[in-house]
Scaffold this motif. Structure first.
Motif, PDB file in Angstrom:
ATOM      1  N   ALA A  64      10.579   3.386   7.865  1.00 28.43           N
ATOM      2  CA  ALA A  64       9.320   2.230   8.490  1.00 28.43           C
ATOM      3  C   ALA A  64       8.837   1.757   6.880  1.00 28.43           C
ATOM      4  O   ALA A  64       9.173   2.533   6.279  1.00 28.43           O
ATOM      5  N   ILE A  65       8.439  -0.395   6.890  1.00 34.37           N
ATOM      6  CA  ILE A  65       8.401  -0.232   5.703  1.00 34.37           C
ATOM      7  C   ILE A  65       7.097  -0.949   5.604  1.00 34.37           C
ATOM      8  O   ILE A  65       6.877  -1.484   4.587  1.00 34.37           O
ATOM      9  N   HIS A  95       0.777  -1.790  -0.395  1.00 37.61           N
ATOM     10  CA  HIS A  95       0.135  -0.167  -0.098  1.00 37.61           C
ATOM     11  C   HIS A  95       0.906   1.464  -0.119  1.00 37.61           C
ATOM     12  O   HIS A  95       1.834   1.145   0.458  1.00 37.61           O
ATOM     13  N   ASP A  96       0.273   2.265  -0.519  1.00 33.18           N
ATOM     14  CA  ASP A  96       0.805   3.536  -0.490  1.00 33.18           C
ATOM     15  C   ASP A  96       1.392   4.094   0.873  1.00 33.18           C
ATOM     16  O   ASP A  96       2.752   4.989   0.952  1.00 33.18           O
ATOM     17  N   TYR A  97      -0.050   3.620   1.430  1.00 33.56           N
ATOM     18  CA  TYR A  97      -0.102   4.673   3.050  1.00 33.56           C
ATOM     19  C   TYR A  97      -1.370   3.097   3.811  1.00 33.56           C
ATOM     20  O   TYR A  97      -1.826   2.580   3.676  1.00 33.56           O
ATOM     21  N   ILE A  98      -0.101   3.490   5.554  1.00 31.30           N
ATOM     22  CA  ILE A  98      -0.716   2.299   5.936  1.00 31.30           C
ATOM     23  C   ILE A  98      -1.565   3.236   7.086  1.00 31.30           C
ATOM     24  O   ILE A  98      -0.139   3.767   7.350  1.00 31.30           O
ATOM     25  N   VAL A  99      -2.192   3.114   7.587  1.00 29.82           N
ATOM     26  CA  VAL A  99      -2.908   4.055   8.853  1.00 29.82           C
ATOM     27  C   VAL A  99      -3.192   3.029   9.184  1.00 29.82           C
ATOM     28  O   VAL A  99      -4.365   2.357   9.465  1.00 29.82           O
ATOM     29  N   GLU A 103       4.031   6.231   3.629  1.00 31.59           N
ATOM     30  CA  GLU A 103       4.382   6.262   4.674  1.00 31.59           C
ATOM     31  C   GLU A 103       3.515   5.329   5.571  1.00 31.59           C
ATOM     32  O   GLU A 103       2.084   5.192   5.434  1.00 31.59           O
ATOM     33  N   ILE A 104       3.636   5.141   6.440  1.00 30.75           N
ATOM     34  CA  ILE A 104       3.225   4.370   8.048  1.00 30.75           C
ATOM     35  C   ILE A 104       2.555   5.673   8.958  1.00 30.75           C
ATOM     36  O   ILE A 104       3.644   6.269   9.705  1.00 30.75           O
ATOM     37  N   ILE A 105       1.027   5.527   9.257  1.00 25.71           N
ATOM     38  CA  ILE A 105       0.749   6.721   9.842  1.00 25.71           C
ATOM     39  C   ILE A 105       0.361   6.517  11.163  1.00 25.71           C
ATOM     40  O   ILE A 105      -0.602   5.337  10.672  1.00 25.71           O
ATOM     41  N   VAL A 106       0.713   6.808  12.148  1.00 24.48           N
ATOM     42  CA  VAL A 106      -0.021   5.788  13.476  1.00 24.48           C
ATOM     43  C   VAL A 106      -0.561   6.882  14.006  1.00 24.48           C
ATOM     44  O   VAL A 106      -0.138   7.607  14.618  1.00 24.48           O
ATOM     45  N   SER A 107      -1.901   6.579  14.481  1.00 25.16           N
ATOM     46  CA  SER A 107      -3.213   7.220  14.611  1.00 25.16           C
ATOM     47  C   SER A 107      -3.766   6.700  15.712  1.00 25.16           C
ATOM     48  O   SER A 107      -5.259   5.935  15.251  1.00 25.16           O
ATOM     49  N   ALA A 108      -3.123   6.164  16.987  1.00 27.09           N
ATOM     50  CA  ALA A 108      -3.386   4.707  17.413  1.00 27.09           C
ATOM     51  C   ALA A 108      -4.092   5.382  18.898  1.00 27.09           C
ATOM     52  O   ALA A 108      -4.896   4.767  19.785  1.00 27.09           O
ATOM     53  N   GLY A 109      -4.532   6.850  18.954  1.00 30.84           N
ATOM     54  CA  GLY A 109      -4.430   7.643  20.509  1.00 30.84           C
ATOM     55  C   GLY A 109      -3.099   7.323  21.141  1.00 30.84           C
ATOM     56  O   GLY A 109      -2.936   6.907  21.157  1.00 30.84           O
ATOM     57  N   THR A 168      14.043  -0.868   7.905  1.00 33.96           N
ATOM     58  CA  THR A 168      14.595  -1.397   7.577  1.00 33.96           C
ATOM     59  C   THR A 168      15.466  -0.046   7.794  1.00 33.96           C
ATOM     60  O   THR A 168      15.181   1.067   7.900  1.00 33.96           O
ATOM     61  N   THR A 169      16.806   0.061   7.577  1.00 27.66           N
ATOM     62  CA  THR A 169      18.340   0.733   6.872  1.00 27.66           C
ATOM     63  C   THR A 169      18.931   0.877   5.510  1.00 27.66           C
ATOM     64  O   THR A 169      19.820  -0.631   5.301  1.00 27.66           O
ATOM     65  N   GLN A 170      19.439   1.674   5.075  1.00 25.65           N
ATOM     66  CA  GLN A 170      20.050   1.339   4.029  1.00 25.65           C
ATOM     67  C   GLN A 170      21.795   1.353   4.017  1.00 25.65           C
ATOM     68  O   GLN A 170      22.795   0.661   3.587  1.00 25.65           O
TER      69      GLN A 170
END
Length: 375
Positions: free
Chosen positions: A250-251, A47-51, A274-280, A240-242
């Motif tokens: 974050a991958i 996915h492009d974005y994971i919320v 992006e991974i968007i953390v909106s879990a409170g 991951t790190t390059q």
């Protein structure tokens, strides 16, 4: 991190979840073709974005992102639409204090003995809160560095869907008069602005006392570009790190469905993914720490590999202080939640509801509420 310093979280809520009074909406529950139980999810997806968290911030944010990108929303709770009447105004207390395993408001007790709740339902806390709405303080928007024009556009975007002018009946009128007599001035009449004094605000309950939560905002989503999984509990963010010296990136995430099966969701190679953390406030900090972002001194003893040593993650959590006054009435009182609010110069908030039956015949809820009040 006390609640007064949670600038990013509040800014996000300001930008995507605001409400307005003058619209009429359908009362039928939306039939979202893109909402599924997580047991139907594939083992691996991209996915492009994971919320992470489909609450007051996650739902409108995901809907907006789906206009131009592929979005996955992972919500650990269920759907508020399976039993719409459960969230009506008359069931406010029953829903808030529901101790069942799949309740919308998960009750827990802090280490220092304070009763509180965590949302576990699509729509988050807007599914079981008191439903009052007000804009953010203008100074807060400026200090947060937000674009005021965009904030106002976001208000209107949400206001067209889920907000109504709060009713001012006998009880709330009496509250208004009492606040003015007590000197909570000036009287600002009806306004959605956050200003000192006494005011009448908006509500996410419509004229028939039906609740309209942040989950309703998913109607704005492009169904071709979004998928929402319910009862999907994210247990870890993958990094991951390059190179040895580069910062971790974050991958993807690992999440579990209701049967305990693990699934992997990864970001696409798009540079904007992006991974968007909106879990409170609690859930977001918890997930970061489980994923290795937090105080090294706490993570290493638990066997959690440290990805980034961030000493302040999860620290100094505090809830708003509250002093409540309960007035029993010998006669029935109309049902009302919050319409009238007093805001003092000391940033204190005075509000009142009415009509809740706490008689002994009310069963377990009366005993449970008394145990909380006895704190």
């Amino acid at each position: 991190m006390d609640l007064g310093s949670m600038g990013f979280l509040k800014a996000l809520l300001v930008a995507v979840y605001a409400l307005h009074p003058s619209f009429s909406h359908a009362e039928t529950a939306p039939n979202y073709s893109f909402v599924h139980e997580s047991t139907t999810a594939p083992p691996v997806s991209y996915h492009d974005y994971i919320v992470v968290g489909g609450g007051a911030a996650g739902c409108p944010l995901a809907a907006t992102l789906s206009e131009t990108a592929n979005v996955l929303v992972l919500e650990r709770g269920g759907s508020p639409y399976r039993n719409p009447g459960k969230t009506d105004k008359g069931n406010f207390l029953l829903t808030l204090l529901d101790p069942s395993p799949d309740s919308y408001a998960q009750i827990f007790i802090t280490e220092d003995g304070v009763y509180t709740h965590r949302a576990r339902v699509l729509g988050g806390g807007t599914v079981f809160n008191a439903g009052f709405y007000s804009h953010a303080e203008t100074e807060f928007v400026k200090e947060s560095g937000l674009d005021e024009a965009l904030v106002n556009d976001a208000y209107q975007w949400v206001e067209n869907k889920v907000v109504f002018k709060a009713p001012l009946l006998q009880w709330q009128t009496a509250v208004r008069d009492g606040l003015l007599e007590a000197g909570v001035l000036p009287y600002n009449g009806f306004t959605n602005e956050h200003i000192n004094g006494t005011k009448i605000g908006s509500s996410i309950f419509d004229v028939n006392d039906h609740r309209h939560s942040a989950a309703d905002l998913l109607e704005y989503a492009d169904p071709k570009n979004i998928i929402v999984y319910l009862h999907a509990t994210v247990t870890k963010i993958l990094f991951t790190t390059q190179s040895v010296r580069s910062r971790p990136r974050a991958i993807g995430v690992i999440y579990e469905d209701a049967m305990g099966e693990k699934h992997m969701a990864y970001l696409t190679n798009d540079s904007k993914s992006e991974i968007i953390v909106s879990a409170g406030a609690i859930g977001s900090s918890q997930l970061l720490m489980l994923s290795g972002i937090g105080p090294r001194s706490q993570l290493e003893p638990l066997g959690i590999k440290v990805v980034i040593d961030q000493p302040m993650v999860g620290q100094g959590m505090a809830d708003n202080t509250l002093n409540g006054v309960f007035i029993p009435s010998p006669n029935p009182v109309e049902l009302s939640l919050l319409s009238t609010v007093g805001i003092s110069l000391l940033v204190n908030y005075i509000e009142a509801g009415s009509g809740f039956n706490l008689a002994p015949s009310f069963g377990w809820i009366s005993k449970f509420l008394l145990s909380i009040l006895d704190q």
